[in-house]
Design a protein around this motif. Structure first.
Motif, PDB file in Angstrom:
ATOM      1  N   UNK A  29      41.886  58.853  17.999  1.00  0.00           N
ATOM      2  CA  UNK A  29      40.991  57.637  18.064  1.00  0.00           C
ATOM      3  C   UNK A  29      41.060  56.754  16.686  1.00  0.00           C
ATOM      4  N   UNK A  30      40.793  55.595  16.867  1.00  0.00           N
ATOM      5  CA  UNK A  30      41.052  54.548  15.804  1.00  0.00           C
ATOM      6  C   UNK A  30      39.758  54.441  14.795  1.00  0.00           C
ATOM      7  N   UNK A  31      39.838  54.429  13.554  1.00  0.00           N
ATOM      8  CA  UNK A  31      39.035  54.252  12.513  1.00  0.00           C
ATOM      9  C   UNK A  31      39.440  53.386  11.649  1.00  0.00           C
ATOM     10  N   UNK A  32      38.118  52.417  11.174  1.00  0.00           N
ATOM     11  CA  UNK A  32      38.281  51.494  10.099  1.00  0.00           C
ATOM     12  C   UNK A  32      37.873  52.341   8.896  1.00  0.00           C
ATOM     13  N   UNK A  33      38.662  51.925   7.699  1.00  0.00           N
ATOM     14  CA  UNK A  33      38.091  52.213   6.287  1.00  0.00           C
ATOM     15  C   UNK A  33      38.054  51.111   5.282  1.00  0.00           C
ATOM     16  N   UNK A  34      37.063  51.143   4.575  1.00  0.00           N
ATOM     17  CA  UNK A  34      37.091  49.920   3.543  1.00  0.00           C
ATOM     18  C   UNK A  34      37.695  50.274   2.415  1.00  0.00           C
ATOM     19  N   UNK A  35      38.139  49.436   1.629  1.00  0.00           N
ATOM     20  CA  UNK A  35      38.721  49.592   0.204  1.00  0.00           C
ATOM     21  C   UNK A  35      37.793  50.326  -0.642  1.00  0.00           C
ATOM     22  N   UNK A  36      38.444  51.484  -1.286  1.00  0.00           N
ATOM     23  CA  UNK A  36      37.978  52.492  -2.117  1.00  0.00           C
ATOM     24  C   UNK A  36      37.253  53.756  -1.813  1.00  0.00           C
ATOM     25  N   UNK A  37      37.512  53.790  -0.014  1.00  0.00           N
ATOM     26  CA  UNK A  37      37.192  54.985   0.489  1.00  0.00           C
ATOM     27  C   UNK A  37      38.129  55.943   0.559  1.00  0.00           C
ATOM     28  N   UNK A  38      37.667  57.433   0.616  1.00  0.00           N
ATOM     29  CA  UNK A  38      38.796  58.354   0.531  1.00  0.00           C
ATOM     30  C   UNK A  38      39.023  59.183   1.834  1.00  0.00           C
ATOM     31  N   UNK A  39      40.120  59.435   2.252  1.00  0.00           N
ATOM     32  CA  UNK A  39      40.198  60.203   3.600  1.00  0.00           C
ATOM     33  C   UNK A  39      39.582  61.491   3.564  1.00  0.00           C
ATOM     34  N   UNK A  40      39.389  62.179   2.750  1.00  0.00           N
ATOM     35  CA  UNK A  40      38.727  63.331   2.511  1.00  0.00           C
ATOM     36  C   UNK A  40      38.123  63.657   1.108  1.00  0.00           C
ATOM     37  N   UNK A  41      37.321  64.604   0.868  1.00  0.00           N
ATOM     38  CA  UNK A  41      37.155  65.036  -0.587  1.00  0.00           C
ATOM     39  C   UNK A  41      38.067  65.812  -1.297  1.00  0.00           C
ATOM     40  N   UNK A  42      38.366  65.501  -2.411  1.00  0.00           N
ATOM     41  CA  UNK A  42      39.509  66.398  -3.121  1.00  0.00           C
ATOM     42  C   UNK A  42      39.278  67.832  -3.000  1.00  0.00           C
ATOM     43  N   UNK A  43      40.241  68.433  -2.914  1.00  0.00           N
ATOM     44  CA  UNK A  43      40.070  69.954  -3.048  1.00  0.00           C
ATOM     45  C   UNK A  43      39.639  70.522  -1.642  1.00  0.00           C
ATOM     46  N   UNK A  44      39.747  69.479  -0.472  1.00  0.00           N
ATOM     47  CA  UNK A  44      39.365  70.252   0.568  1.00  0.00           C
ATOM     48  C   UNK A  44      40.768  70.058   1.714  1.00  0.00           C
ATOM     49  N   UNK A  45      40.832  70.919   2.704  1.00  0.00           N
ATOM     50  CA  UNK A  45      41.916  70.923   3.472  1.00  0.00           C
ATOM     51  C   UNK A  45      42.095  69.658   4.234  1.00  0.00           C
ATOM     52  N   UNK A  46      43.515  69.283   4.787  1.00  0.00           N
ATOM     53  CA  UNK A  46      43.786  68.245   5.454  1.00  0.00           C
ATOM     54  C   UNK A  46      43.629  68.606   6.925  1.00  0.00           C
ATOM     55  N   UNK A  47      42.676  68.080   7.678  1.00  0.00           N
ATOM     56  CA  UNK A  47      42.577  68.527   8.844  1.00  0.00           C
ATOM     57  C   UNK A  47      43.057  67.403  10.132  1.00  0.00           C
ATOM     58  N   UNK A  48      43.282  66.349   9.435  1.00  0.00           N
ATOM     59  CA  UNK A  48      43.640  65.120  10.409  1.00  0.00           C
ATOM     60  C   UNK A  48      44.991  64.427  10.051  1.00  0.00           C
ATOM     61  N   UNK A  49      45.851  63.908  11.004  1.00  0.00           N
ATOM     62  CA  UNK A  49      47.135  63.367  10.725  1.00  0.00           C
ATOM     63  C   UNK A  49      46.571  61.746  10.898  1.00  0.00           C
ATOM     64  N   UNK A  50      46.686  61.078  10.087  1.00  0.00           N
ATOM     65  CA  UNK A  50      46.134  59.580  10.107  1.00  0.00           C
ATOM     66  C   UNK A  50      47.582  58.844  10.114  1.00  0.00           C
ATOM     67  N   UNK A  51      47.541  57.695  11.030  1.00  0.00           N
ATOM     68  CA  UNK A  51      48.625  56.852  11.109  1.00  0.00           C
ATOM     69  C   UNK A  51      48.038  55.331  10.746  1.00  0.00           C
ATOM     70  N   UNK A  52      48.727  54.857   9.738  1.00  0.00           N
ATOM     71  CA  UNK A  52      48.179  53.587   9.276  1.00  0.00           C
ATOM     72  C   UNK A  52      48.642  52.497  10.088  1.00  0.00           C
ATOM     73  N   UNK A  53      47.843  51.858  10.591  1.00  0.00           N
ATOM     74  CA  UNK A  53      47.986  50.614  11.563  1.00  0.00           C
ATOM     75  C   UNK A  53      47.835  49.402  10.924  1.00  0.00           C
ATOM     76  N   UNK A  54      46.930  49.397   9.812  1.00  0.00           N
ATOM     77  CA  UNK A  54      47.123  48.147   8.955  1.00  0.00           C
ATOM     78  C   UNK A  54      46.068  48.493   7.401  1.00  0.00           C
TER      79      UNK A  54
END
Length: 187
Positions: A29-54
């Motif tokens: 699925x596609x998802x938009x992120x705003x400047x300053x957002x984090x993909x996940x909380x520090x110290x948590x496991x990475x559960x998703x693979x993100x592909x940068x579109x822009x």
């Protein structure tokens, strides 16, 4: 043919596979992120693979309240912690969005299913991990044996657009130098 070309060729061939396209579309699925957002909380496991579109993201470690930039991710780049994704452990690295971004994301469980079902996805995964290992080896060599001026010159040669899109403080941190040293080098 280098890894990037092999991955691009495999991707183009994979797009012709309608079963793979349907399976991937069911998971991603596609998802938009705003400047300053984090993909996940520090110290948590990475559960998703993100592909940068822009957009742009930066990877960093947080140590004693200080951020140390480890990577920058631009259009077309995958964004995730390999150790966290493969071992299911909390990630050391955190990713912050530096400019509004659109990403495609897929869970690692779903990606694993696609890797099992479609050999071309497994081959793309292996080539991507190989390309990452080579990038990491080059980065480690540069940090160990190149002086600050050489590291900066190499960064500009490989990623000339970085100066226009990334704050100098983050670039200095990535190079392992102070902002003042970076200003002297640039001057």
């Amino acid at each position: 043919m280098d890894q990037e070309e092999q991955i691009r060729d495999l991707l183009l061939k994979s797009l012709k596979n309608s079963a793979l396209r349907r399976a991937y579309s069911a998971f991603a699925r596609k998802k938009a992120f705003k400047k300053g957002e984090h993909l996940r909380e520090p110290g948590t496991a990475c559960r998703y693979c993100y592909f940068m579109i822009s957009g742009i993201a930066r990877g960093y470690y947080l140590r004693d309240g200080k951020e140390v930039t480890t990577s920058f991710c631009f259009d077309g780049d995958p964004v995730f912690s390999l150790e966290s994704a493969t071992r299911g452990v909390p990630a050391y690295e955190t990713f912050e969005i530096l400019e509004d971004a659109v990403m495609e994301l897929i869970s690692f469980n779903d990606l694993f299913q696609l890797r099992q079902q479609f050999p071309e996805v497994e081959k793309m995964w292996l080539l991507s991990v190989e390309a990452y290992a080579i990038w990491l080896e080059e980065r480690l060599y540069s940090l160990q044996f190149n002086d600050a001026k050489e590291r900066y010159a190499l960064l500009i040669k490989k990623y000339p657009y970085i100066i226009q899109r990334v704050q100098l403080g983050y670039i200095a941190s990535y190079l392992g130098i102070t902002k003042e040293t970076l200003s002297r080098i640039r001057g």
